[in-house]
Design a protein around this motif. Structure first.
Motif, PDB file in Angstrom:
ATOM      1  N   ALA A 384       0.875  -1.181   0.000  1.00  0.00           N
ATOM      2  CA  ALA A 384       0.000   0.000   0.000  1.00  0.00           C
ATOM      3  C   ALA A 384       0.907   1.225   0.000  1.00  0.00           C
ATOM      4  CB  ALA A 384      -0.932   0.006   1.207  1.00  0.00           C
ATOM      5  N   GLU A 385       1.022   1.887  -1.145  1.00  0.00           N
ATOM      6  CA  GLU A 385       2.000   2.971  -1.268  1.00  0.00           C
ATOM      7  C   GLU A 385       1.366   4.333  -1.536  1.00  0.00           C
ATOM      8  OE1 GLU A 385       4.734   1.530  -4.244  1.00  0.00           O
ATOM      9  OE2 GLU A 385       5.877   0.394  -2.755  1.00  0.00           O
ATOM     10  N   ILE A 386       0.758   4.518  -2.693  1.00  0.00           N
ATOM     11  CA  ILE A 386       0.204   5.817  -3.075  1.00  0.00           C
ATOM     12  C   ILE A 386      -1.288   5.672  -3.348  1.00  0.00           C
ATOM     13  CG2 ILE A 386       0.342   7.754  -4.683  1.00  0.00           C
ATOM     14  CD1 ILE A 386       2.891   7.333  -3.051  1.00  0.00           C
ATOM     15  N   PRO A 387      -2.153   6.471  -2.688  1.00  0.00           N
ATOM     16  CA  PRO A 387      -3.590   6.402  -2.943  1.00  0.00           C
ATOM     17  C   PRO A 387      -4.084   7.548  -3.836  1.00  0.00           C
ATOM     18  CG  PRO A 387      -3.214   7.456  -0.824  1.00  0.00           C
ATOM     19  CD  PRO A 387      -1.860   7.250  -1.466  1.00  0.00           C
ATOM     20  N   ALA A 388      -5.144   7.278  -4.580  1.00  0.00           N
ATOM     21  CA  ALA A 388      -5.847   8.308  -5.353  1.00  0.00           C
ATOM     22  C   ALA A 388      -7.336   7.976  -5.309  1.00  0.00           C
ATOM     23  CB  ALA A 388      -5.344   8.358  -6.790  1.00  0.00           C
ATOM     24  N   TYR A 389      -8.172   8.993  -5.449  1.00  0.00           N
ATOM     25  CA  TYR A 389      -9.620   8.806  -5.248  1.00  0.00           C
ATOM     26  C   TYR A 389     -10.410   9.332  -6.422  1.00  0.00           C
ATOM     27  CZ  TYR A 389     -14.282   9.479  -3.169  1.00  0.00           C
ATOM     28  OH  TYR A 389     -15.631   9.456  -2.904  1.00  0.00           O
ATOM     29  N   ASP A 390     -11.408   8.538  -6.839  1.00  0.00           N
ATOM     30  CA  ASP A 390     -12.346   8.949  -7.873  1.00  0.00           C
ATOM     31  C   ASP A 390     -13.716   9.148  -7.234  1.00  0.00           C
ATOM     32  OD1 ASP A 390     -13.575   9.388 -10.407  1.00  0.00           O
ATOM     33  OD2 ASP A 390     -14.277   7.305 -10.364  1.00  0.00           O
ATOM     34  N   PRO A 391     -14.184  10.393  -7.089  1.00  0.00           N
ATOM     35  CA  PRO A 391     -15.470  10.623  -6.413  1.00  0.00           C
ATOM     36  C   PRO A 391     -16.659  10.063  -7.173  1.00  0.00           C
ATOM     37  CG  PRO A 391     -14.598  12.678  -7.323  1.00  0.00           C
ATOM     38  CD  PRO A 391     -13.523  11.658  -7.460  1.00  0.00           C
ATOM     39  N   GLY A 392     -16.548   9.914  -8.500  1.00  0.00           N
ATOM     40  CA  GLY A 392     -17.657   9.401  -9.271  1.00  0.00           C
ATOM     41  C   GLY A 392     -17.983   7.949  -8.941  1.00  0.00           C
ATOM     42  N   SER A 393     -16.946   7.129  -8.857  1.00  0.00           N
ATOM     43  CA  SER A 393     -17.145   5.705  -8.573  1.00  0.00           C
ATOM     44  C   SER A 393     -16.970   5.372  -7.101  1.00  0.00           C
ATOM     45  CB  SER A 393     -16.159   4.871  -9.390  1.00  0.00           C
ATOM     46  OG  SER A 393     -14.822   5.178  -9.020  1.00  0.00           O
ATOM     47  N   LYS A 394     -16.540   6.377  -6.307  1.00  0.00           N
ATOM     48  CA  LYS A 394     -16.235   6.173  -4.886  1.00  0.00           C
ATOM     49  C   LYS A 394     -15.203   5.055  -4.700  1.00  0.00           C
ATOM     50  CE  LYS A 394     -20.610   7.987  -3.104  1.00  0.00           C
ATOM     51  NZ  LYS A 394     -21.015   8.556  -4.406  1.00  0.00           N
ATOM     52  N   ARG A 395     -14.203   5.093  -5.572  1.00  0.00           N
ATOM     53  CA  ARG A 395     -13.129   4.108  -5.513  1.00  0.00           C
ATOM     54  C   ARG A 395     -11.820   4.775  -5.106  1.00  0.00           C
ATOM     55  NH1 ARG A 395     -14.308  -0.499  -8.806  1.00  0.00           N
ATOM     56  NH2 ARG A 395     -16.509  -0.957  -8.442  1.00  0.00           N
ATOM     57  N   LEU A 396     -11.088   4.077  -4.249  1.00  0.00           N
ATOM     58  CA  LEU A 396      -9.698   4.415  -3.970  1.00  0.00           C
ATOM     59  C   LEU A 396      -8.826   3.515  -4.824  1.00  0.00           C
ATOM     60  CD1 LEU A 396      -9.141   4.743  -0.096  1.00  0.00           C
ATOM     61  CD2 LEU A 396      -8.796   6.530  -1.809  1.00  0.00           C
ATOM     62  N   PHE A 397      -7.824   4.085  -5.451  1.00  0.00           N
ATOM     63  CA  PHE A 397      -6.839   3.311  -6.195  1.00  0.00           C
ATOM     64  C   PHE A 397      -5.523   3.406  -5.436  1.00  0.00           C
ATOM     65  CE2 PHE A 397     -10.120   4.723  -9.040  1.00  0.00           C
ATOM     66  CZ  PHE A 397     -10.443   3.559  -9.733  1.00  0.00           C
ATOM     67  N   VAL A 398      -4.999   2.257  -5.016  1.00  0.00           N
ATOM     68  CA  VAL A 398      -3.819   2.232  -4.164  1.00  0.00           C
ATOM     69  C   VAL A 398      -2.724   1.412  -4.845  1.00  0.00           C
ATOM     70  CG1 VAL A 398      -2.907   1.701  -1.880  1.00  0.00           C
ATOM     71  CG2 VAL A 398      -5.317   2.345  -2.138  1.00  0.00           C
ATOM     72  N   VAL A 399      -1.551   2.021  -5.017  1.00  0.00           N
ATOM     73  CA  VAL A 399      -0.427   1.297  -5.606  1.00  0.00           C
ATOM     74  C   VAL A 399      -0.043   0.143  -4.680  1.00  0.00           C
ATOM     75  CG1 VAL A 399       2.010   1.430  -6.243  1.00  0.00           C
ATOM     76  CG2 VAL A 399       0.450   3.295  -6.860  1.00  0.00           C
ATOM     77  N   ASN A 400      -0.032  -1.058  -5.232  1.00  0.00           N
ATOM     78  CA  ASN A 400       0.326  -2.265  -4.488  1.00  0.00           C
ATOM     79  C   ASN A 400       1.596  -2.836  -5.101  1.00  0.00           C
ATOM     80  OD1 ASN A 400       0.600  -4.863  -3.421  1.00  0.00           O
ATOM     81  ND2 ASN A 400      -1.601  -5.247  -3.357  1.00  0.00           N
ATOM     82  N   GLY A 401       2.731  -2.560  -4.452  1.00  0.00           N
ATOM     83  CA  GLY A 401       4.010  -3.013  -4.972  1.00  0.00           C
ATOM     84  C   GLY A 401       4.165  -4.517  -4.949  1.00  0.00           C
ATOM     85  N   ALA A 402       3.422  -5.182  -4.090  1.00  0.00           N
ATOM     86  CA  ALA A 402       3.530  -6.638  -4.004  1.00  0.00           C
ATOM     87  C   ALA A 402       3.010  -7.314  -5.262  1.00  0.00           C
ATOM     88  CB  ALA A 402       2.769  -7.151  -2.777  1.00  0.00           C
ATOM     89  N   ILE A 403       2.053  -6.677  -5.948  1.00  0.00           N
ATOM     90  CA  ILE A 403       1.534  -7.235  -7.195  1.00  0.00           C
ATOM     91  C   ILE A 403       1.943  -6.385  -8.399  1.00  0.00           C
ATOM     92  CG2 ILE A 403      -0.454  -8.269  -6.012  1.00  0.00           C
ATOM     93  CD1 ILE A 403      -2.153  -5.989  -7.299  1.00  0.00           C
ATOM     94  N   LYS A 404       2.693  -5.319  -8.160  1.00  0.00           N
ATOM     95  CA  LYS A 404       3.169  -4.397  -9.184  1.00  0.00           C
ATOM     96  C   LYS A 404       2.019  -3.683  -9.907  1.00  0.00           C
ATOM     97  CE  LYS A 404       7.557  -6.698 -10.059  1.00  0.00           C
ATOM     98  NZ  LYS A 404       8.508  -7.196 -11.073  1.00  0.00           N
TER      99      LYS A 404
END
Length: 523
Positions: A384-404
């Motif tokens: 869990a490294e860098i998060p970003a948020y899309d208010p339209g879909s209410k989704r957080l996108f989180v960089v996961n280095g373990a899965i690249k």
């Protein structure tokens, strides 16, 4: 004149006005490096000493913040101890600013430099600190734009070159350090990691100054990079007061004091947001853990508001029960965009692989609302490294280095984040990996590092469901951070350009500017 003719004339004039106000015709992508500044290395006095000997190859862009008007960007060059100013209207760097050195012998600017004294000892020492910021953010106060930096510090430590050395291994100049034997004891400065390339200022082979990596603080700067204030030893003092068992540690009692000799609490991430009418800075302490909250209403005097650290210092970090370890990326979600109508702070913790959501009170207090833990537990794999948020879909996108790749989290209910899916980036090359993510207007931009880090990277353009929105855009080597301009018309990447360990390949550090409209129109 007849009414239809008048209407047509008005429409024509309106269209003409619109044409005249259009932005400059930009190429799809422009990648800017620092070769134009190579001849100024001596004047600028940026940190060097590497095998390349060139500022343009030593400069490793780390993080970007864009001014509210979208006309200027500021880029941290961490290892160079500098910030670059980028004019986005011209597409050119206008200056490189050497940030100078912090004086740890000054009142209120002490540090604990030893991991072998078995105690908390914050005091003044004849040491300087290179600010070397990682994250940078901006805010407005009194009608002026200010910058804030999280002064983490970083070394160049490769098989062919290293710039770090312990004070005990140096020959100290007898005039500058008449009490050298006392200072070089393990319980004093002997264990402190300092810069070998900054030590000898007169070329006679001994150390005339001791320069530590990072300033263990948050600094406030004007837009022209004049320092306004620095938090001094506040972070060490507050962690000593509030979580003494985890002081200068990796977040646990078993690692107490082990980071005192190397960057201390290590402030890395910072975001600034207006809450309750005040600009507040949220600072993640990568090593000790937790988040500091500061009031920036008076830029010259940042005020401490709160410190939140939820780690169980008695638990083994490998067990998965210690809590949030290693805060890496911070994200503020404003109340209008928030899924529950409350301002939220999101913290991605790379060591524990957890993403935590806090409600932000007007007082600056943080209350944990929800938490997502990567399963199975992935200790210290950057899950869990860098998060970003899309208010339209209410989704957080989180960089996961373990899965690249990316984890897509549904936070429609912030108290119960759930995994909606994972985004695989192997379509951009076997071994390609995500370094950063940003979202604007429903476009998910991902900084994708090439399988060979010294090769050019890409920015992937995705929909919130993970499907490809448009073809990826080629950028510079090792894109480490990606962001949008406030209006969403441009995407910027900080391309770090780290060398191979043997320095046989040393790419140029650079910043890429992508025209979003042209990128989305590409087929």
């Amino acid at each position: 004149m007849r009414a239809p003719a008048v209407a047509a004339l008005v429409l024509s004039l309106s269209l003409s006005a619109c044409v005249r106000q259009e932005a400059p015709n930009r190429p799809l992508v422009t990648t800017l490096d620092f070769t134009a500044f190579d001849a100024q290395q001596g004047t600028l006095k940026l940190r060097g000493g590497t095998p390349s000997g060139l500022l343009s190859r030593d400069a490793e862009p780390e993080y970007i913040t864009v001014a509210p008007d979208g006309k200027t960007a500021y880029v941290t060059l961490q290892e160079s101890n500098a910030v670059a100013t980028l004019d986005l209207t011209r597409g050119a760097f206008t200056r490189l600013s050497n940030l100078g050195l912090k004086d740890h012998s000054a009142p209120g600017a002490g540090l604990d430099p030893s991991d072998r004294d078995g105690a908390i000892r914050i005091q003044n020492w004849p040491v300087k600190g290179a600010y070397m910021p990682d994250a940078i953010a901006n805010f407005t106060a009194g009608g002026r734009t200010y910058l804030v930096t999280a002064n983490e510090g970083d070394t160049r430590d490769y098989s062919a070159f290293t710039d770090e050395v312990r004070v005990s291994a140096l020959r100290l100049d007898p005039t500058a350090f008449p009490n050298a034997a006392v200072l070089q004891a393990d319980t004093a400065l002997g264990r402190l990691t300092v810069s070998s390339v900054d030590a000898d200022t007169d070329g006679d082979g001994d150390a005339d100054q001791l320069v530590a990596f990072g300033a263990r603080s948050l600094s406030v700067w004007t837009a022209d990079l004049t320092r306004v204030s620095d938090t001094g030893d506040l972070f060490e003092r507050k962690t000593a007061e509030l979580v003494p068992a985890a002081f200068n540690s990796n977040g646990t009692a078993s690692t107490f004091d082990t980071r005192s000799d190397n960057k201390g609490p290590e402030p890395e991430g910072v975001v600034v947001a207006t809450v309750g009418g005040r600009p507040l800075a949220f600072v993640g302490l990568e090593r000790t853990g937790g988040v500091m909250v500061l009031d920036l209403s008076d830029p010259a005097r940042p005020g401490f508001l709160s410190y939140t650290n939820t780690v169980d210092v008695t638990a083994s970090p490998q067990s998965g029960t210690a809590g949030d370890l290693g805060p890496e990326g911070l994200l503020f979600i404003s109340a209008p965009d928030s899924p529950n109508g409350q301002p939220l702070l999101v913290v991605a913790n790379e060591v524990s692989g957890s993403t935590t959501l806090y409600r932000v009170a007007d007082t600056g207090a943080l209350t944990r609302v929800g938490r997502y833990q990567v399963t199975p537990y992935a200790y210290d794999q950057g899950a869990a490294e860098i998060p970003a948020y899309d208010p339209g879909s209410k989704r957080l996108f989180v960089v996961n280095g373990a899965i690249k790749g990316l984890d897509s989290l549904n936070i429609a209910d912030p108290a119960a984040p759930t995994l909606a899916g994972q985004i695989d980036l192997s379509r951009y090359g076997a071994g390609a990996s995500a370094n950063s993510v940003a979202v604007k207007n429903g476009v998910v931009a991902v900084a994708v590092q090439a399988p060979v880090k010294t090769d050019p990277g890409k920015v992937a353009l995705l929909n919130p469901d993970g499907s490809e929105r448009a073809p990826a855009v080629m950028v510079g080597s090792q894109p480490d951070m990606v962001t949008f301009t406030p209006d969403g018309t441009l995407i910027l990447t900080a391309n770090e350009g780290e060398p191979q360990g043997d320095y046989t390949v040393d790419p140029l550090g650079s910043v890429s500017i992508i025209d979003v409209a042209k990128a989305l129109a590409a087929k």
